[in-house]
Design an enzyme around this catalytic site. Structure first.
Site, PDB file in Angstrom:
ATOM      1  N   TYR A  64       0.856  -1.186   0.000  1.00 52.99           N
ATOM      2  CA  TYR A  64       0.000   0.000   0.000  1.00 52.99           C
ATOM      3  C   TYR A  64       0.893   1.238   0.000  1.00 52.99           C
ATOM      4  O   TYR A  64       1.422   1.659   1.013  1.00 52.99           O
ATOM      5  CB  TYR A  64      -0.914   0.016   1.216  1.00 52.99           C
ATOM      6  CG  TYR A  64      -1.875  -1.146   1.300  1.00 52.99           C
ATOM      7  CD1 TYR A  64      -2.181  -1.928   0.188  1.00 52.99           C
ATOM      8  CD2 TYR A  64      -2.492  -1.481   2.517  1.00 52.99           C
ATOM      9  CE1 TYR A  64      -3.054  -2.997   0.274  1.00 52.99           C
ATOM     10  CE2 TYR A  64      -3.381  -2.539   2.603  1.00 52.99           C
ATOM     11  CZ  TYR A  64      -3.647  -3.301   1.491  1.00 52.99           C
ATOM     12  OH  TYR A  64      -4.505  -4.366   1.580  1.00 52.99           O
ATOM     13  N   GLY A 213     -18.637  -3.978  -0.326  1.00 50.56           N
ATOM     14  CA  GLY A 213     -18.601  -3.973  -1.785  1.00 50.56           C
ATOM     15  C   GLY A 213     -17.803  -2.809  -2.341  1.00 50.56           C
ATOM     16  O   GLY A 213     -18.213  -2.166  -3.305  1.00 50.56           O
ATOM     17  N   ARG A 214     -16.634  -2.563  -1.719  1.00 48.35           N
ATOM     18  CA  ARG A 214     -15.741  -1.457  -2.119  1.00 48.35           C
ATOM     19  C   ARG A 214     -16.461  -0.109  -2.091  1.00 48.35           C
ATOM     20  O   ARG A 214     -16.245   0.763  -2.925  1.00 48.35           O
ATOM     21  CB  ARG A 214     -15.113  -1.725  -3.479  1.00 48.35           C
ATOM     22  CG  ARG A 214     -14.243  -2.985  -3.459  1.00 48.35           C
ATOM     23  CD  ARG A 214     -13.481  -3.198  -4.731  1.00 48.35           C
ATOM     24  NE  ARG A 214     -12.655  -4.407  -4.642  1.00 48.35           N
ATOM     25  CZ  ARG A 214     -11.411  -4.452  -4.176  1.00 48.35           C
ATOM     26  NH1 ARG A 214     -10.862  -3.345  -3.724  1.00 48.35           N
ATOM     27  NH2 ARG A 214     -10.742  -5.588  -4.128  1.00 48.35           N
ATOM     28  N   PHE A 216     -19.722   0.378  -2.416  1.00 48.31           N
ATOM     29  CA  PHE A 216     -20.965   0.443  -3.183  1.00 48.31           C
ATOM     30  C   PHE A 216     -22.191   0.411  -2.282  1.00 48.31           C
ATOM     31  O   PHE A 216     -23.186   1.098  -2.541  1.00 48.31           O
ATOM     32  CB  PHE A 216     -21.025  -0.713  -4.183  1.00 48.31           C
ATOM     33  CG  PHE A 216     -22.240  -0.687  -5.069  1.00 48.31           C
ATOM     34  CD1 PHE A 216     -22.367   0.260  -6.070  1.00 48.31           C
ATOM     35  CD2 PHE A 216     -23.272  -1.613  -4.902  1.00 48.31           C
ATOM     36  CE1 PHE A 216     -23.487   0.296  -6.886  1.00 48.31           C
ATOM     37  CE2 PHE A 216     -24.391  -1.589  -5.715  1.00 48.31           C
ATOM     38  CZ  PHE A 216     -24.503  -0.628  -6.715  1.00 48.31           C
ATOM     39  N   SER A 218     -22.492   1.657   0.511  1.00 42.74           N
ATOM     40  CA  SER A 218     -22.611   2.890   1.278  1.00 42.74           C
ATOM     41  C   SER A 218     -23.456   3.923   0.545  1.00 42.74           C
ATOM     42  O   SER A 218     -24.267   4.611   1.147  1.00 42.74           O
ATOM     43  CB  SER A 218     -21.222   3.483   1.559  1.00 42.74           C
ATOM     44  OG  SER A 218     -20.458   2.625   2.347  1.00 42.74           O
ATOM     45  N   GLY A 220     -24.269   3.487  -3.290  1.00 43.71           N
ATOM     46  CA  GLY A 220     -24.783   3.075  -4.590  1.00 43.71           C
ATOM     47  C   GLY A 220     -24.090   3.792  -5.732  1.00 43.71           C
ATOM     48  O   GLY A 220     -22.874   4.012  -5.715  1.00 43.71           O
TER      49      GLY A 220
END
Length: 346
Positions: A64, A213-214, A216, A218, A220
């Site tokens: 990272y 979902g990375r 998503f 949170s 959409g």
């Protein structure tokens, strides 16, 4: 009236004695991949806020940045704060000449560990994962060197990330594996077929990354509009227009259920992961204290069996469009390594 603070419970991760907070904090996005690095003072404040709130299981990797996220944690976790945390980092993902590569040879394992110890400012790493499996090196060889590092007191526990069931078994036969980190969320569930059962059979803890979902679940489709050009999610298949239109429907179903439950869609999606069992620790990442506070409150969202089924039906494989990665796709499916008998040490 302000909501009462959530008490973050503790859990046993795996069967070798590691105890962590029941929810962790993924630190990757603070430094890389999800847009440009975030301001260091803000991230140090967030990390210290998380630890004070009881989220003490912190996840990073030498890839990272590379290296900058470990350096950030090393700065944030000085003195008494370091005594409170369980620090997990990873090795094995390299980028030579601009090309992604994976390494698990003993010399690299040892050099990577020494580098992480220096950057983190610690004498021992609590949980050390192989970030991705090197398919050129027998897993027994890689884990054998990790076993040496345990015996030398440089790491406490060994983990694998994105490994197949057979790779996990072979590794565990050399030295007990404490945790396997994998992508597990409402819309990434293929690990349930063989990897999750294998971990449970062997007493290995499960660490779920990208449980939202990375991001998503949170916000959409709004998520896509907020991403910078440097954000790797822009190139992920599920966020491409041809797939996004179908996936938005998944988010809307989850959002509707969250309204009925009186929580946010991200809390509902995270609660679904928590409800998978007492051996599962999700590590949602964030760069904002307000989002961290919201994620912690997912611990208080309780789901009935019927609600679990409703969620799973809303985000079934038939309803989710696109692979989860645009590269290194399904790495655990390709993580088989040569037999030990083929290895010739240098």
């Amino acid at each position: 009236m302000a909501a009462a603070p959530v008490v973050v419970p503790r859990m046993k991760l795996g069967s070798q004695g590691l105890e962590v907070s029941a929810q962790g904090l993924g630190c990757m996005g603070m430094s890389t991949y999800y847009g440009p690095p975030k301001p260091e003072p803000d991230m140090i404040e967030l990390i210290n806020h998380a630890v004070a709130a009881g989220v003490t299981f912190l996840d990073t990797s030498d890839s990272y940045g590379p290296h900058t996220n470990e350096l950030l944690l090393g700065k944030a976790l000085q003195g008494a704060v370091m005594e409170k945390v369980q620090l997990a980092t990873k090795f094995g993902v390299t980028s030579a000449y601009g090309k992604l590569d994976f390494r698990g040879d003993p010399a690299y394992v040892r050099a990577a560990c020494e580098g992480s110890l220096r950057r983190l400012g610690v004498d021992c790493i609590d949980l050390y994962y192989q970030h991705r499996v090197d398919t050129r090196v027998p897993i027994e060889v890689t884990v054998g060197e990790l076993k040496n590092l345990v015996e030398e007191g440089k790491i406490n526990y060994i983990g694998l990330s994105e490994a197949s069931a057979s790779t996990i078994r072979r590794a565990h036969a050399v030295h007990p594996i404490t945790a396997v980190q994998l992508e597990w969320s409402l819309w990434s569930r293929d690990v349930e077929e063989s990897i999750i059962p294998t971990c449970r059979e062997l007493g290995i803890g499960i660490v779920a990354y990208s449980p939202l979902g990375r991001g998503f679940f949170s916000s959409g489709a709004k998520l896509i509009d907020s991403l910078s050009e440097q954000d790797i999610r822009k190139n992920m298949p599920r966020f491409q227009p041809e797939n996004l239109n179908k996936n938005i429907q998944v988010f809307e179903r989850v959002n509707e259920m969250a309204r009925r439950k009186g929580c946010t869609p991200s809390q509902l999606a995270l609660a679904w992961v928590h409800n998978q069992g007492s051996d599962v620790c999700p590590i949602p990442g964030t760069t904002k204290i307000v989002n961290f506070n919201q994620n912690v409150r997912a611990l208080s969202v309780k789901l009935t069996p019927d609600e679990m089924l409703e969620l799973e039906s809303s985000a079934s494989a038939d309803n989710v469009q696109g692979d989860r990665h645009s590269h290194i796709a399904y790495t655990w499916k390709n993580s088989e390594t040569p037999p030990l008998s083929s290895w010739k040490s240098e």
